[in-house]
Design an enzyme around this catalytic site. Structure first.
Site, PDB file in Angstrom:
ATOM      1  N   HIS A 166       0.815  -1.216   0.000  1.00 49.24           N
ATOM      2  CA  HIS A 166       0.000   0.000   0.000  1.00 49.24           C
ATOM      3  C   HIS A 166       0.847   1.264   0.000  1.00 49.24           C
ATOM      4  CE1 HIS A 166      -3.493   2.385   0.200  1.00 49.24           C
ATOM      5  NE2 HIS A 166      -4.215   1.678   1.050  1.00 49.24           N
ATOM      6  N   ASP A 383     -10.189  -4.003 -18.007  1.00 49.06           N
ATOM      7  CA  ASP A 383     -10.518  -4.957 -19.068  1.00 49.06           C
ATOM      8  C   ASP A 383      -9.234  -5.524 -19.665  1.00 49.06           C
ATOM      9  OD1 ASP A 383     -11.402  -6.337 -21.293  1.00 49.06           O
ATOM     10  OD2 ASP A 383     -12.326  -4.608 -22.273  1.00 49.06           O
TER      11      ASP A 383
END
Length: 453
Positions: A166, A383
């Site tokens: 993170h 995608d």
């Protein structure tokens, strides 16, 4: 090995983990993280999971091979991800851009996507199988910054799971990187948004000066608190248009439409959670929400393509008794005020605080509710050539996430997972159902709650 999601049991067969390196030589250099990146509270790995359906037009194409190749090419412009975190003087974090690569796991599961149920939502009990914790890979320092597992399913669908350090990125920054992989997987030669490092934009000033009160770092959790928070069971709740409208009716009439969906949800769940936990009425209850500053810096503006952490922890506080006793508008005002305090100067003050005080951790106690809105981060748009995922988002753990989701009827909404002890969870569900069913003029005064506190 067996994995279980609800009543679903299946086997996952993995190949040996490998390191995927940049497709071309990349610069060797050391890059400092910003002082917003370099917080104790961000020194952990955050998991994400994406489910993709089989697409007939992609028959014969292997998602593992497609994503592995695209990942290697994407690591050329995003070469810091292929490096390792090091620690300098005063625990300052930096990336040594070594080009060693990111961990990649190829897997197959003897299960079909439909067997996961007609509504995909967290918690996913099978995550340990869908995102294998490669031994020795989850340290903050000297470890791969990314771990990716692509699991093929029997029906031609696949699951993309990722674990990120993170300190390197927030949700929008990670989505930018994942989208770049997707663009290259679909045939592009380079990302449409070039990555920008420039972490000095969010580094401490010289000399540093703390100009705000930062209650989010004011008190540290006990070890028992942290263990309790990370081991409690999770339960998901879906909020579509009808549920959000029902909750909005509990807001003051003249302000109902001015509150965001996140403000309505965060305030409602903070209130219900407090009722469920039954703390002492004088106990201070806190809600921490993550406020992104992307697009909000005026001078200098944060460059497009910046993929570091750009958020602050906004804190709302209230005595438990007041939070339970007052109508929802009380919590809403506190949440909105906390969010409004996060300004450009506030962010600079956070960076200065990190540099001056040894990078303190944010609050983590049983009375603190941490929630992050990722409905606009874009996970659902990534995608790789198989279209948009049917579910996408971070896996809940220490933080609770508002994630865009569809229910089994195909209705768009937000799913949010809550973690509470079993009996408290039962009380939470009861309170939430009451708020969803009760007209605003019949909202309970919580006298029965206060007598139990």
């Amino acid at each position: 090995m067996a994995a279980q999601s609800s009543a679903l049991v299946f086997k996952v067969h993995r190949r040996e983990p490998e390191l995927v390196r940049p497709a071309k030589p990349t610069p060797y250099e050391v890059k400092l993280l910003s002082d917003i990146d370099d917080q104790e509270g961000l020194r952990f790995h955050i998991p994400v999971v994406q489910f993709y359906k089989h697409v007939p037009s992609m028959r014969g194409k292997d998602p593992v091979a497609v994503i592995r190749r695209a990942l290697s090419e994407t690591l050329v412009p995003y070469y810091p991800f292929a490096g390792r975190l090091r620690e300098g003087p005063n625990r300052k974090l930096m990336v040594e851009c070594t080009g060693e690569g990111v961990l990649f796991v190829e897997a197959d599961a003897d299960v079909r996507l439909t067997e996961f149920g007609d509504q995909l939502q967290p918690p996913f009990p099978c995550m340990k199988e869908l995102l294998f914790d490669v031994p020795g890979s989850n340290a903050v320092l000297h470890s791969p910054l990314l771990l990716i597992q692509v699991t093929r399913l029997k029906c031609g669908s696949f699951i993309f799971a990722l674990r990120l350090s993170h300190c390197m990125s927030d949700a929008p920054g990670l989505v930018q990187f994942m989208s770049a992989i997707g663009e290259i997987a679909r045939g592009s030669h380079a990302p449409s948004i070039p990555p920008v490092w420039e972490r000095h934009f969010l580094s401490a000033r010289s000399p540093p000066r703390v100009t705000h009160t930062h209650r989010e770092y004011g008190q540290q959790a006990t070890i028992d608190d942290n263990k309790t928070m990370t081991t409690m069971p999770h339960k998901s709740f879906f909020f579509g248009c009808s549920q959000l409208s029902a909750l909005r009716r509990h807001a003051p009439p003249h302000l109902r439409q001015s509150y965001s969906r996140f403000e309505i949800l965060a305030s409602c769940l903070w209130k219900c959670r407090t009722v469920a936990l039954r703390p002492d009425p004088e106990e201070t209850m806190r809600m921490i929400c993550l406020v992104s500053m992307r697009g909000k810096f005026s001078y200098p503006p944060l460059p497009i393509g910046y993929y570091g952490n750009t958020f602050a922890f906004a804190v709302a506080e209230a005595p438990a008794g007041e939070l339970c006793r007052n109508p929802l508008g009380y919590a809403l005002d506190l949440v909105r005020k906390a969010k409004g305090e996060v300004t450009e100067e506030y962010m600079k003050s956070v960076a200065d605080l990190m540099a001056l005080t040894g990078r303190p951790d944010f609050l983590k106690t049983r009375w603190t509710y941490l929630v992050s809105d990722v409905t606009r981060a874009g996970f659902e748009t990534v995608d790789f050539g198989w279209g948009s995922p049917v579910y996408a988002g971070p896996v809940p753990g220490l933080a609770n996430f508002c994630i865009p989701c569809k229910n089994k009827k195909g209705e768009d909404g937000i799913v949010l997972a809550i973690s509470l002890p079993t009996q408290a969870m039962e009380r939470f569900v009861k309170e939430l159902e009451s708020m969803l069913k009760s007209p605003p003029n019949e909202t309970k005064t919580f006298t029965h709650v206060m007598s139990a506190l």
